[in-house]
Design an enzyme around this catalytic site. Structure first.
Site, PDB file in Angstrom:
ATOM      1  CG  HIS A   1       1.873  -0.119  -4.954  1.00 32.95           C
ATOM      2  ND1 HIS A   1       1.461   0.968  -5.403  1.00 32.95           N
ATOM      3  CD2 HIS A   1       0.890  -1.172  -5.402  1.00 32.95           C
ATOM      4  CE1 HIS A   1      -0.037   0.688  -5.868  1.00 32.95           C
ATOM      5  NE2 HIS A   1      -0.445  -0.508  -6.405  1.00 32.95           N
TER       6      HIS A   1
ATOM      7  CB  SER B   1       2.707 -15.208   1.058  1.00 33.67           C
ATOM      8  OG  SER B   1       2.474 -14.390   0.387  1.00 33.67           O
TER       9      SER B   1
HETATM   10  C1  LIG Z   1      -1.961  -2.517  -2.653  1.00 37.33           C
HETATM   11  C2  LIG Z   1      -0.876  -1.751  -2.606  1.00 37.33           C
HETATM   12  C3  LIG Z   1      -0.893  -0.736  -2.292  1.00 37.33           C
HETATM   13  C4  LIG Z   1      -1.519   0.334  -2.984  1.00 37.33           C
HETATM   14  O1  LIG Z   1      -2.811   0.116  -1.993  1.00 37.33           O
HETATM   15  P1  LIG Z   1      -4.068   1.535  -2.144  1.00 37.33           P
HETATM   16  O2  LIG Z   1      -4.823   1.169  -0.949  1.00 37.33           O
HETATM   17  O3  LIG Z   1      -4.613   0.336  -3.733  1.00 37.33           O
HETATM   18  O4  LIG Z   1      -3.710   2.882  -2.602  1.00 37.33           O
HETATM   19  C5  LIG Z   1       0.667  -0.147  -2.474  1.00 37.33           C
HETATM   20  N1  LIG Z   1       2.022  -1.330  -1.376  1.00 37.33           N
HETATM   21  C6  LIG Z   1       1.519  -2.201  -2.008  1.00 37.33           C
HETATM   22  C7  LIG Z   1       2.294  -3.627  -1.270  1.00 37.33           C
HETATM   23  C8  LIG Z   1       0.626  -3.454  -2.132  1.00 37.33           C
HETATM   24  O5  LIG Z   1      -0.267  -4.306  -2.386  1.00 37.33           O
END
Ligand SMILES: *Cc1c(COP(=O)(O)O)cnc(C)c1O
Length: 379
Positions: free
Chosen positions: A121, A324
């Site tokens: 992310h 998934s």
């Molecule tokens: C959405 C996401 C995040 C961040 O999460 P938030 O709740 O938007 O802060 C981190 N890692 C992955 C893999 C995600 O899909």
């Protein structure tokens, strides 16, 4: 207090109408919309605040800490944390959970680098900046999983004695899960002992899918992880972003500071914390049985499979990983991805099937993607 002016009222109503139209049609980002928390509205008239540690209580008494603790206990059990050695709290989302877990990891190994795959992310680089950790970006396989050969090469080349690994349990674009048992195995074979590294799992979306499928990839504390962060507003659904972070208590206490002013320990990132989102997550877990989550999860996975098959059968290159709800495919024309607010990256786009997605809407989207692909092939 006066009421709103007519113009302000109109502006607010327009926003409501606009959002109402789009609501229930989110398929490009992981936000569930099949919930009704209206029995909780009355708590919005109170100034509630969960400053401090859910496991202690503390002084500011207008709080929902006992409910927060119930929620964290539920997730700790779901993720098979050691009952004698876990600590956690409700965060403002997956990113804060990841930040908190990396903060704990860095306290344990102050100079260690953070290893993560290029499919991680985007928030990971913000986190390494904030915590002043050196990032090491590792290659990934075509399906989005971390390339363990590359990971090993980089760890060995660094010559470092300690390091921190960020494993993805459901990458953002492709929904891939890093092979955690294989990471541990390869590190052991290379002569590293388990106390030389910390392994955090970013399970924002898939952390709340895998507990409910028959054959999950190993991802939780049974797979010897050190911490896990999930989002509450993604798979479960919440009108206010939230999440849960769980670490080993022994590691959390590395950042433990007792604060006289609030008569509790200060382990969290924020001071004042949301006391309403614990009620939301509590309500969600109390109104769903395990079977409800299983049924809902399997329905989403089934729809994702259906979507992928339809695209492939019609000649669109499309993929999805095991277990998934994410289907990724060749990016359609801009009009199409904008029409459905699809997330895109490079030459791929994805859809994410969550609880609110209904078949007629999904079919309409698939029709448009297929038609677009056929029109392109003719050009
Ligand atoms: C959405 C996401 C995040 C961040 O999460 P938030 O709740 O938007 O802060 C981190 N890692 C992955 C893999 C995600 O899909």
């Amino acid at each position: 207090m006066n009421g709103l002016s007519e113009e302000d009222q109109r502006q607010l109503d327009r926003l409501y109408d606009d959002l109402s139209q789009r609501h229930q049609h989110c398929i490009g980002y992981p936000l569930s919309e099949d919930f009704d928390y209206s029995p909780l509205y009355r708590f919005l008239k109170m100034s509630i605040n969960n400053v401090g540690d859910p496991y202690e209580g503390g002084n500011p008494v207008v709080n929902t800490l006992t409910f927060e603790k119930t929620v964290v206990d539920y997730f700790a059990e779901l993720f098979h944390a050691d009952k004698q050695d876990f600590w956690g709290y409700i965060t403002n989302g997956g990113t804060e959970g990841n930040l908190y877990c990396c903060y704990v990891a860095r306290r344990k190994y102050p100079l260690a680098k953070l290893y993560f795959s290029v499919d991680s992310h985007y928030s990971v680089l913000k986190i390494t900046n904030l915590l002043r950790m050196q990032p090491v970006i590792v290659k990934s396989l075509p399906n989005g999983e971390i390339d363990i050969d590359d990971l090993m090469e980089r760890i060995i080349d660094s010559g470092d004695k300690t390091f921190i690994i960020w494993a993805n349990v459901g990458t953002t674009m492709k929904g891939a899960v890093d092979n955690i048992p294989s990471i541990h195995e390869r590190l052991a074979l290379a002569g590293f002992s388990r106390n030389q590294y910390y392994l955090h799992t970013d399970a924002a979306l898939k952390g709340l899918i895998l507990p409910f499928v028959p054959n999950p990839e190993p991802f939780d504390f049974r797979a010897d992880i050190d911490s896990i962060a999930v989002s509450g507003h993604k798979m479960i659904g919440s009108p206010i972003p939230c999440g849960v972070a769980i670490v080993k208590a022994s590691a959390a206490h590395l950042i433990d500071r007792s604060i006289e002013y609030i008569d509790t320990h200060d382990l969290t990132i924020a001071g004042s914390r949301n006391a309403f989102t614990p009620l939301i997550l509590w309500y969600a877990i109390k109104t769903h049985s395990k079977k409800d989550w299983v049924d809902r999860t399997l329905r989403c996975i089934h729809f994702a499979q259906y979507a992928k098959d339809r695209l492939v059968n019609e000649g669109v290159e499309a993929h999805s990983n095991p277990n998934s709800v994410t289907v990724y495919f060749t990016k359609p024309s801009e009009v199409v991805w904008r029409r459905y607010h699809l997330a895109t990256q490079g030459d791929i786009a994805h859809i994410i099937i969550l609880g609110h997605v209904r078949k007629p809407f999904l079919d309409q989207l698939l029709d448009d993607v297929i038609q677009d692909s056929k029109a392109k092939a003719l050009r």
